[in-house]
Design a protein around this motif. Structure first.
Motif, PDB file in Angstrom:
ATOM      1  N   ALA A   1      36.272  39.362  62.407  1.00 38.79           N
ATOM      2  CA  ALA A   1      36.724  38.053  62.743  1.00 38.79           C
ATOM      3  C   ALA A   1      36.063  37.226  61.743  1.00 38.79           C
ATOM      4  O   ALA A   1      37.070  36.155  61.151  1.00 38.79           O
ATOM      5  CB  ALA A   1      36.259  37.738  64.086  1.00 38.79           C
ATOM      6  N   ALA A   2      34.861  37.279  61.347  1.00 41.84           N
ATOM      7  CA  ALA A   2      34.349  36.313  60.233  1.00 41.84           C
ATOM      8  C   ALA A   2      35.035  36.515  58.960  1.00 41.84           C
ATOM      9  O   ALA A   2      35.212  35.593  58.259  1.00 41.84           O
ATOM     10  CB  ALA A   2      32.798  36.400  60.046  1.00 41.84           C
TER      11      ALA A   2
ATOM     12  N   VAL B   1      34.666  26.788  58.938  1.00 39.60           N
ATOM     13  CA  VAL B   1      34.085  27.999  58.915  1.00 39.60           C
ATOM     14  C   VAL B   1      32.946  28.122  59.456  1.00 39.60           C
ATOM     15  O   VAL B   1      32.542  28.946  59.977  1.00 39.60           O
ATOM     16  CB  VAL B   1      34.264  28.454  57.276  1.00 39.60           C
ATOM     17  N   LEU B   2      31.920  27.172  59.011  1.00 40.93           N
ATOM     18  CA  LEU B   2      30.667  27.200  59.511  1.00 40.93           C
ATOM     19  C   LEU B   2      30.611  27.251  60.914  1.00 40.93           C
ATOM     20  O   LEU B   2      29.613  27.970  61.860  1.00 40.93           O
ATOM     21  CB  LEU B   2      29.756  26.071  59.123  1.00 40.93           C
TER      22      LEU B   2
ATOM     23  N   GLY C   1      28.972  34.283  66.067  1.00 40.78           N
ATOM     24  CA  GLY C   1      27.766  34.832  66.120  1.00 40.78           C
ATOM     25  C   GLY C   1      27.052  34.707  67.514  1.00 40.78           C
ATOM     26  O   GLY C   1      26.887  35.938  68.162  1.00 40.78           O
ATOM     27  N   ILE C   2      27.381  33.746  68.303  1.00 45.05           N
ATOM     28  CA  ILE C   2      27.121  33.696  69.703  1.00 45.05           C
ATOM     29  C   ILE C   2      27.769  34.471  70.383  1.00 45.05           C
ATOM     30  O   ILE C   2      27.479  35.224  71.329  1.00 45.05           O
ATOM     31  CB  ILE C   2      27.295  32.032  70.113  1.00 45.05           C
ATOM     32  N   ALA C   3      29.441  34.580  70.280  1.00 41.52           N
ATOM     33  CA  ALA C   3      30.216  35.509  70.916  1.00 41.52           C
ATOM     34  C   ALA C   3      29.882  37.034  70.657  1.00 41.52           C
ATOM     35  O   ALA C   3      29.914  37.836  71.541  1.00 41.52           O
ATOM     36  CB  ALA C   3      31.592  35.235  70.536  1.00 41.52           C
TER      37      ALA C   3
ATOM     38  N   ALA D   1      28.241  42.084  72.616  1.00 41.47           N
ATOM     39  CA  ALA D   1      27.215  43.412  72.704  1.00 41.47           C
ATOM     40  C   ALA D   1      26.451  43.538  73.793  1.00 41.47           C
ATOM     41  O   ALA D   1      26.497  44.428  73.928  1.00 41.47           O
ATOM     42  CB  ALA D   1      26.615  43.213  71.407  1.00 41.47           C
ATOM     43  N   ARG D   2      25.811  42.353  74.047  1.00 41.39           N
ATOM     44  CA  ARG D   2      24.939  42.599  75.320  1.00 41.39           C
ATOM     45  C   ARG D   2      25.801  43.003  76.447  1.00 41.39           C
ATOM     46  O   ARG D   2      25.464  44.008  77.325  1.00 41.39           O
ATOM     47  CB  ARG D   2      24.253  41.294  75.718  1.00 41.39           C
TER      48      ARG D   2
END
Length: 218
Positions: A2-3, A157-158, A165-167, A172-173
């Motif tokens: 996605a990034a 973008v930032l 990153g948070i998502a 993942a968890r």
């Protein structure tokens, strides 16, 4: 992934805006060039009125937006905007490559940080002396727009990368939680429960081979 898509989309958007602004600049310059050629067909020796019209800026733009020079076929200057010789000499236009219309164009960045879109063309009307036009469009407004747009894109973008990153951590968890539960279930097995297979329907499909392997071993 996605990034990467976000970065590629931002680059594509910036490139598209820059390309569209360049098309607008060239269209404005071509309108001036066409006006010059038409006027030369009517009054080949008079530059006063056409020179005034060529120097007029588009509505809502800086009055000093255009710089114009008229030359003969030897390159001798016949008329030009005041101060243009020092700011944009003919050598700046000579390096402009020609397009399918036979007109030269280039984007010039000067040492003092200014940006200009240059356009060159020649009138080739039958029976008339050949005259050339060198016209420049001050690209400061478009450059400022691009700079502001790049800054906004960088911020988007930032923030997007931070959100991704948070998502990503949360996903993942959440995705690995069944493996943690399966690990606890396996550690809870003892000699008496080995004959009772683990229920495949209780666990996600991704763990099926692990559970089947454990049941066979048990």
């Amino acid at each position: 992934a996605a990034a990467a898509v976000l970065l590629l989309a931002s680059v594509a958007l910036e490139w598209t805006l820059a390309r569209n602004l360049a098309k607008v600049e060239l269209r404005l310059l071509d309108q001036k060039v066409d006006l010059f050629i038409q006027d030369q067909a009517l009054e080949p020796s008079d530059y006063s009125e056409v020179f005034h019209q060529l120097s007029v800026a588009a509505p809502g733009h800086d009055p000093h937006e255009y710089w114009v020079r008229v030359v003969d076929r030897t390159g001798r200057t016949l008329a030009e905007s005041p101060g243009m010789a020092a700011l944009l000499p003919s050598s700046s236009f000579a390096a402009a490559p020609t397009d399918q219309l036979g007109r030269g164009h280039r984007r010039l960045h000067t040492t003092d940080g200014k940006v200009y879109r240059l356009r060159t063309a020649w009138s080739a009307l039958a029976g008339l002396q050949r005259r050339g036009i060198e016209i420049a469009l001050d690209g400061e407004q478009d450059e400022a727009l691009l700079k502001e747009y790049r800054g906004q894109l960088a911020l988007v973008v930032l923030l997007g990368l931070l959100a991704l990153g948070i998502a990503g951590v949360w996903i993942a968890r959440r995705g690995l939680r069944p493996l943690d539960d399966l690990g606890r279930a396996l550690r809870a097995q003892n000699a008496e429960s080995l004959a009772v297979p683990l229920d495949l329907g209780r666990w996600p499909a991704e763990t099926r081979q692990v559970i089947e392997g454990y049941n066979d071993l048990a």
